[in-house]
Design a protein around this motif. Structure first.
Motif, PDB file in Angstrom:
ATOM      1  N   GLN A 197       3.334  15.739 -14.641  1.00 47.53           N
ATOM      2  CA  GLN A 197       3.923  16.790 -13.814  1.00 47.53           C
ATOM      3  C   GLN A 197       3.359  16.703 -12.390  1.00 47.53           C
ATOM      4  OE1 GLN A 197       6.331  18.979 -14.971  1.00 47.53           O
ATOM      5  NE2 GLN A 197       6.267  17.677 -16.802  1.00 47.53           N
ATOM      6  N   GLY A 198       4.228  16.843 -11.414  1.00 49.48           N
ATOM      7  CA  GLY A 198       3.761  16.862 -10.027  1.00 49.48           C
ATOM      8  C   GLY A 198       3.804  15.491  -9.381  1.00 49.48           C
ATOM      9  N   ASP A 199       4.473  15.391  -8.262  1.00 52.35           N
ATOM     10  CA  ASP A 199       4.619  14.113  -7.563  1.00 52.35           C
ATOM     11  C   ASP A 199       3.311  13.594  -7.004  1.00 52.35           C
ATOM     12  OD1 ASP A 199       7.306  14.005  -8.107  1.00 52.35           O
ATOM     13  OD2 ASP A 199       7.932  14.888  -6.202  1.00 52.35           O
ATOM     14  N   LEU A 200       2.422  14.492  -6.610  1.00 50.64           N
ATOM     15  CA  LEU A 200       1.164  14.047  -6.017  1.00 50.64           C
ATOM     16  C   LEU A 200       0.352  13.215  -6.986  1.00 50.64           C
ATOM     17  CD1 LEU A 200      -0.795  14.024  -3.654  1.00 50.64           C
ATOM     18  CD2 LEU A 200      -1.765  16.166  -4.523  1.00 50.64           C
ATOM     19  N   ASP A 201       0.226  13.686  -8.228  1.00 48.10           N
ATOM     20  CA  ASP A 201      -0.547  12.944  -9.225  1.00 48.10           C
ATOM     21  C   ASP A 201       0.094  11.591  -9.532  1.00 48.10           C
ATOM     22  OD1 ASP A 201      -2.160  15.119  -9.223  1.00 48.10           O
ATOM     23  OD2 ASP A 201      -1.845  15.674 -11.321  1.00 48.10           O
ATOM     24  N   LYS A 202       1.401  11.542  -9.530  1.00 47.68           N
ATOM     25  CA  LYS A 202       2.103  10.290  -9.825  1.00 47.68           C
ATOM     26  C   LYS A 202       1.917   9.258  -8.724  1.00 47.68           C
ATOM     27  CE  LYS A 202       5.890  12.397 -12.488  1.00 47.68           C
ATOM     28  NZ  LYS A 202       7.362  12.620 -12.506  1.00 47.68           N
ATOM     29  N   THR A 203       1.857   9.727  -7.488  1.00 49.37           N
ATOM     30  CA  THR A 203       1.836   8.813  -6.345  1.00 49.37           C
ATOM     31  C   THR A 203       0.556   8.950  -5.535  1.00 49.37           C
ATOM     32  OG1 THR A 203       2.977  10.433  -4.953  1.00 49.37           O
ATOM     33  CG2 THR A 203       4.350   8.898  -6.186  1.00 49.37           C
ATOM     34  N   LEU A 204      -0.529   9.220  -6.203  1.00 46.67           N
ATOM     35  CA  LEU A 204      -1.776   9.570  -5.535  1.00 46.67           C
ATOM     36  C   LEU A 204      -2.202   8.557  -4.467  1.00 46.67           C
ATOM     37  CD1 LEU A 204      -3.763  11.958  -5.854  1.00 46.67           C
ATOM     38  CD2 LEU A 204      -5.183  10.440  -7.228  1.00 46.67           C
ATOM     39  N   PHE A 205      -2.129   7.264  -4.804  1.00 45.75           N
ATOM     40  CA  PHE A 205      -2.604   6.238  -3.875  1.00 45.75           C
ATOM     41  C   PHE A 205      -1.496   5.693  -2.982  1.00 45.75           C
ATOM     42  CE2 PHE A 205      -5.673   6.072  -7.412  1.00 45.75           C
ATOM     43  CZ  PHE A 205      -6.822   6.356  -6.701  1.00 45.75           C
ATOM     44  N   ALA A 206      -0.301   6.259  -3.132  1.00 45.98           N
ATOM     45  CA  ALA A 206       0.807   5.871  -2.262  1.00 45.98           C
ATOM     46  C   ALA A 206       1.316   7.068  -1.479  1.00 45.98           C
ATOM     47  CB  ALA A 206       1.943   5.263  -3.099  1.00 45.98           C
ATOM     48  N   SER A 207       0.625   8.190  -1.589  1.00 48.08           N
ATOM     49  CA  SER A 207       1.063   9.425  -0.952  1.00 48.08           C
ATOM     50  C   SER A 207       0.850   9.382   0.566  1.00 48.08           C
ATOM     51  CB  SER A 207       0.297  10.615  -1.533  1.00 48.08           C
ATOM     52  OG  SER A 207       0.619  11.807  -0.847  1.00 48.08           O
ATOM     53  N   ALA A 208       1.803   9.923   1.275  1.00 49.04           N
ATOM     54  CA  ALA A 208       1.677  10.010   2.730  1.00 49.04           C
ATOM     55  C   ALA A 208       0.679  11.097   3.128  1.00 49.04           C
ATOM     56  CB  ALA A 208       3.046  10.296   3.358  1.00 49.04           C
ATOM     57  N   ASP A 209       0.462  12.049   2.231  1.00 49.82           N
ATOM     58  CA  ASP A 209      -0.468  13.151   2.506  1.00 49.82           C
ATOM     59  C   ASP A 209      -1.865  12.754   2.014  1.00 49.82           C
ATOM     60  OD1 ASP A 209      -1.830  15.523   2.857  1.00 49.82           O
ATOM     61  OD2 ASP A 209      -0.217  16.785   2.053  1.00 49.82           O
ATOM     62  N   LYS A 210      -2.599  12.014   2.830  1.00 50.26           N
ATOM     63  CA  LYS A 210      -3.902  11.494   2.447  1.00 50.26           C
ATOM     64  C   LYS A 210      -4.922  12.616   2.195  1.00 50.26           C
ATOM     65  CE  LYS A 210      -2.364   7.331   3.004  1.00 50.26           C
ATOM     66  NZ  LYS A 210      -2.029   6.507   1.801  1.00 50.26           N
TER      67      LYS A 210
END
Length: 629
Positions: A197-210
């Motif tokens: 659940q949650g996009d941040l956890d899925k894309t943690l190392f590819a997130s634009a929001d460092k």
């Protein structure tokens, strides 16, 4: 043949076999034995084999003086839902390869109680069989390692903790990410990140929001501190035990060869997803065995992340370089590269589609006509042979030296360069090139002198110049009768005898092996009717060939007439077959029955297959070998 006191091969046996291999110009004789398939000794069978066990040491004792190498399977951590080592992690090792018995000893400061180990061994559902109990082993190993971790915190010596801290520091570039994934699996109650659940956890190392990503990492790291440390401790232990195993094998004259699978695990895809090409997967085009192709679903490394414009390594190239360097340093015997074509001329397809041309699939670097892939194409429209389709081997007809160098960039700048840094040369690279062999792959293999594989079980007997036929096998290669995906040669032979399909195979064997043998009619009849003799002859082929390197899968050597893995299927009994715990006794009984490989006899036949003059020159050696049969 045997030493009575310990039931291993005698020195006389080893000396004669070693001389015969030298006479036949063999540089390496390797046994293929994946980690799970190692046998156990008394009191250590936890339901899963490991190259770090006492049982493994018995295998090395048995092999020493005859085999020069042992080819392992991929050693990565696998999912509870999929035991295939070819879908395991690329950096982390499988905790199932930890020798739990060793953790009960003073060597590991008694971090595990003998009572816990005994309970695991006694309740092993596969006890007394030559099979692994995958799920059982995972569950019980995890419980045991929880006990180990708690004891480590409470009573581990200062020295052991210092070693652990150094390991964590030296391997932080991959270990921190892999351990963090374990924490997120617990957070979401799933080890498959696309379901979180949650996009941040899925894309943690590819997130634009460092900033948000950093905060989330700190939050989870604090919440699951012990689970993260336990994961790292497991990796430390399996790495330390692996180093000890490497030294033991080296003392026996055996090199360990690692296996680099083409796939990345879920854990790797999550950690490095910014380096993969979004919307595309790696697979195989349609062929005789699969009309729709093979949709593997494996990630495709983004070509734009591999190299910078000046030719230096980009972020993906740097990651792969670190991976290969780690593998070569840990396995000075070399690395087998699974699906080498994937590094040179990969077949890619759109996620959600079939790997077919009409659905948008193509070769990543050989598709100048493809609207989406042409920007990556090394081949030009002038290099295409329009008589063939994009999914055929002869699609590309010509390449310049510069183009070949570009196709081989990953081989040269990542694989060969990392081997060189580890103190090895290109002979430490075993290039699995079975199946589709496109023109670019052929040219790169030739340019860099890579050792490919020749599989005599896959020979197209009707083709006079087929590269897998005994007389056509080139010296700079690894010859074998089958891999982990093939039926044992005895099983193959049982389907070939007493049938008209046998004619071309018999003709080839008569011409390549038995042309100067006495009793031609009797030999031909046995090839038609005797499955054991046919299987034996296929094994003789690899020794009689000019290949300087030989690999034998453990089922073929020990005469185990069971399949290790059936491609295209999942679940039991795949990936669970093991050597019996009494493998020494088992082997010699199978030799007597004609099921296992009688190595001295095979070498006698191989020497004779080289011609009467060659056999006459080695008459005394043949006589020594015959005394061992």
């Amino acid at each position: 043949m045997l030493c009575k006191e310990d039931s291993i091969l005698s020195q006389e046996y080893k000396d004669a076999v070693s001389e015969a291999l030298k006479v036949l110009d063999k540089k390496n004789l390797a046994l293929i034995l994946h980690g799970v398939s190692f046998p156990s000794s008394d009191g250590e069978n936890t339901g899963f084999g490991t190259y770090n066990s006492k049982g493994a040491k018995r295998v090395f004792d048995f092999m020493g003086g005859v085999f020069s190498a042992l080819q392992l399977g991929p050693a990565g951590k696998t999912k509870i839902s999929d035991p295939s080592p070819y879908c395991g992690t690329v950096f982390s090792k499988n905790p199932l390869f930890i020798n739990l018995q060793a953790l009960t000893t003073s060597e590991w400061e008694h971090l595990l109680s003998e009572a816990t180990l005994k309970n695991i061994v006694e309740n092993n559902p596969s006890k007394g069989t030559n099979r692994a109990s995958y799920v059982y082993a995972i569950e019980r190993c995890d419980a045991a390692m929880k006990e180990v971790y708690e004891n480590f915190k409470k009573k581990a010596s200062w020295g052991l903790k210092i070693k652990f801290d150094k390991f964590k520091k030296d391997n932080a570039f991959w270990l921190d990410n892999d351990a963090l994934y374990e924490a997120f699996c617990l957070e979401h109650n799933s080890d498959y990140w696309p379901q979180w659940q949650g996009d941040l956890d899925k894309t943690l190392f590819a997130s634009a929001d460092k900033k948000a990503a950093k905060k989330r990492i700190e939050e989870i790291s604090k919440k699951y501190k012990d689970e993260i440390e336990k994961y790292k401790l497991e990796q430390f232990i399996v790495a330390q035990q692996g180093e000890d195993t490497l030294e033991y094998a080296k003392d026996k004259g055996i090199k360990l060869i690692a296996d680099r699978q083409v796939a990345f695990s879920d854990r790797d895809n999550w950690a490095y997803q910014a380096l993969f090409k979004e919307g595309w997967s790696l697979g195989c085009p349609p062929d005789y065995f699969s009309k729709d192709g093979q949709a593997w679903g494996f990630s495709v490394v983004d070509p734009e992340k591999l190299f910078n414009k000046d030719g230096s390594l980009g972020p993906a190239g740097q990651l792969l370089y670190k991976l290969y360097l780690k593998m070569f340093k840990e396995n000075p015997g070399g690395v087998r590269i699974d699906h080498t074509v994937g590094l040179i001329d990969p077949w890619v397809y759109k996620q959600g589609a079939l790997p077919k041309v009409e659905e948008g699939a193509g070769r990543l670097y050989s598709s100048p006509q493809h609207e989406e892939l042409k920007k990556y194409s090394i081949a030009t429209l002038d290099d295409i042979d329009e008589e063939y389709d994009p999914d055929e081997e002869k699609w590309i007809k010509q390449l310049s030296d510069e183009q070949i160098k570009r196709y081989g960039a990953m081989i040269e700048k990542i694989v060969i360069a990392s081997a060189k840094e580890a103190g090895l040369d290109k002979d430490a690279i075993v290039a699995e090139d079975l199946g589709t062999l496109t023109y670019p792959v052929e040219q790169v293999m030739e340019k860099y002198g890579l050792q490919g594989m020749k599989l005599v079980q896959f020979v197209v007997a009707e083709e006079e110049d087929h590269p897998y036929r005994c007389k056509n096998i080139v010296p700079n290669s690894w010859a074998m009768v089958g891999t982990h995906d093939n039926e044992p040669i005895r099983m193959w032979a049982s389907k070939m005898v007493n049938t008209d399909k046998m004619h071309p195979h018999v003709r080839n064997l008569m011409e390549d092996l038995y042309a100067e043998f006495d009793g031609q009619d009797m030999i031909r009849h046995k090839l038609y009717t005797d499955e054991k003799f046919l299987a034996f002859s296929k094994l003789v082929e690899i020794f009689a060939s000019k290949a300087q390197n030989i690999q034998i899968f453990f089922t073929d050597f020990f005469g185990i007439n069971e399949v290790y893995n059936v491609p295209g299927t999942s679940g039991d009994p795949n990936w669970t077959l093991r050597l019996p715990d009494n493998f020494e006794e088992f082997y010699f009984e199978k030799v007597k029955s004609g099921d296992a490989l009688n190595l001295p006899l095979a070498l006698v036949y191989a020497i004779k297959a080289r011609g009467r003059d060659f056999a006459a020159q080695n008459a005394s050696l043949i006589e020594r070998l015959e005394k061992l049969i």
